[in-house]
Design an enzyme around this catalytic site. Structure first.
Site, PDB file in Angstrom:
ATOM      1  N   GLY A  49       0.828  -1.192   0.000  1.00  0.00           N
ATOM      2  CA  GLY A  49       0.000   0.000   0.000  1.00  0.00           C
ATOM      3  C   GLY A  49       0.866   1.246   0.000  1.00  0.00           C
ATOM      4  N   GLY A  91       0.457  -4.803   1.017  1.00  0.00           N
ATOM      5  CA  GLY A  91      -0.841  -4.733   0.358  1.00  0.00           C
ATOM      6  C   GLY A  91      -0.921  -5.560  -0.908  1.00  0.00           C
ATOM      7  N   GLU A 118       6.364  -4.865   7.497  1.00  0.00           N
ATOM      8  CA  GLU A 118       5.716  -3.796   8.271  1.00  0.00           C
ATOM      9  C   GLU A 118       6.407  -3.467   9.588  1.00  0.00           C
ATOM     10  OE1 GLU A 118       2.821  -5.194   5.307  1.00  0.00           O
ATOM     11  OE2 GLU A 118       4.140  -6.224   6.730  1.00  0.00           O
ATOM     12  N   ASP A 156      -0.772  -6.284   8.160  1.00  0.00           N
ATOM     13  CA  ASP A 156      -2.220  -6.049   8.154  1.00  0.00           C
ATOM     14  C   ASP A 156      -2.838  -6.719   6.922  1.00  0.00           C
ATOM     15  OD1 ASP A 156      -0.866  -4.112   6.553  1.00  0.00           O
ATOM     16  OD2 ASP A 156      -2.613  -2.805   6.602  1.00  0.00           O
TER      17      ASP A 156
END
Length: 350
Positions: free
Chosen positions: A73, A122, A145, A153
């Site tokens: 992301g 992502g 991350e 996530d």
């Protein structure tokens, strides 16, 4: 080839190819390694919703333009909003991204993701939840991350917790990279197809007139190979990973790795220790607990919980590590976060 306009005058970030009963969606930010922007996630969500209701669409293919499938992301843009006092803009971004992840995880039609290149963060979220994940010799997977002050996530607490043994904890905490063969071995990929065969595979898939997953799997299987793992692969060390990363706390995991290092000279163990020590201590603790909770939850529950968690992170309620990690890794690229929360690993449990 059709395109989906972002509405802001920029080059379209999602391209669409229509071939009979098949729709191919192409992530089109090659200079940014196809990092997911809001202007990519919004049309992707709209198209997946549209195709699910369209009886003329039997199969959806997702791939990236250039040398990456998707590097994650666009969290640098999220951090810019946070620094401008607009954390809620990031909340909207993540909510839409997680909605897309859930739609893919529960999709009624087969999704084939062609992972010919970088697959991180992502990018894993918009592929691993789908039916088929086709890796190649060019694939590079990672969940980096914790080095950014965030946590794995996009539903990662669901799919990492379901990898063999405690391999998911290892990947989520260290941010270790896997190649295509390792992705296949642990189940992150469903097939491995040499990149030279991808044009033939896509041509065969374009002829599909069925949503039967067995039919799709058989077609991909015709082009697939079963590669050998490299001798230095972390997957060969699953026994050690299970011994160390099954421990209750981050402190215990680190201590177990250090004991292993005293008993045997192994560059892999040293690299794992270094990765943990460079990551945000707060992120490591959050990540470990998230993966452990994910083992007992469905994908929807994981995504809802992760959304609440990421909103707390964006507001800086636990630490400011996310902003500093993105500065060090993505913006200034000095790879030297100066203000990671500095409490000792000896304090508190994960």
């Amino acid at each position: 080839m059709a395109s989906i306009s972002s509405g802001n005058g920029q080059e379209d970030q999602v391209l669409v190819e229509e071939k009979s009963f098949v729709r191919t969606l192409i992530l089109n930010r090659p200079k940014q390694l196809n990092a997911l922007s809001f202007d990519m996630i919004s049309p992707l969500l709209e198209l997946f919703l549209l195709y699910e209701k369209d009886s003329n669409v039997k199969l959806v293919i997702l791939k990236g333009k250039g040398r990456a499938f998707c590097a994650g992301g666009d969290v640098a843009a999220v951090v810019r909003d946070i620094n401008n006092g607009k954390w809620k803009s990031g909340a909207i971004f993540f909510r839409k991204e997680y909605t897309l992840n859930y739609l893919m995880a529960t999709y009624s039609k087969p999704q084939v993701s062609i992972l010919n290149g970088i697959v991180m963060g992502g990018g894993a979220g918009c592929s691993v939840h789908g039916s088929f994940r086709v890796a190649t010799e060019n694939s590079v997977f990672a969940m980096p991350e914790t080095a950014l002050g965030l946590f794995p996530d996009i539903g990662a607490s669901y799919f990492l917790s379901r990898l063999p043994g405690h391999f998911g904890e290892y990947l989520g905490l260290t941010g270790a990279r896997l190649d295509g063969a390792e992705m296949l071995a642990c189940g992150l990929a469903t097939h491995l197809v040499p990149s030279a065969k991808l044009p033939s595979l896509e041509a065969a898939l374009h002829m599909v007139d069925s949503s039967d997953q067995a039919v799709i799997s058989a077609i991909i299987g015709e082009y697939s190979e079963l590669p050998m793992l490299k001798e230095q692969s972390a997957y060969h060390r699953l026994a050690v990973i299970n011994r160390c990363f099954s421990r209750r706390t981050v402190e215990d995991i680190l201590s177990a790795l250090e004991r292993e290092a005293t008993n045997k000279v192994d560059d892999w163990i040293v690299a794992s220790i270094q990765s943990l020590k460079k990551a945000s201590p707060t992120s490591l603790k959050i990540s470990l607990r998230s993966i452990r909770e994910g083992r007992l939850q469905g994908v929807g529950q994981c995504l809802v919980r992760e959304y609440r968690m990421v909103c707390h992170v964006m507001q800086g309620e636990v630490s400011k590590d996310f902003v500093e990690g993105c500065r060090a890794i993505l913006v200034d690229k000095d790879r030297n976060p100066k203000r990671f929360s500095s409490f000792s690993f000896a304090v508190g449990a994960s």
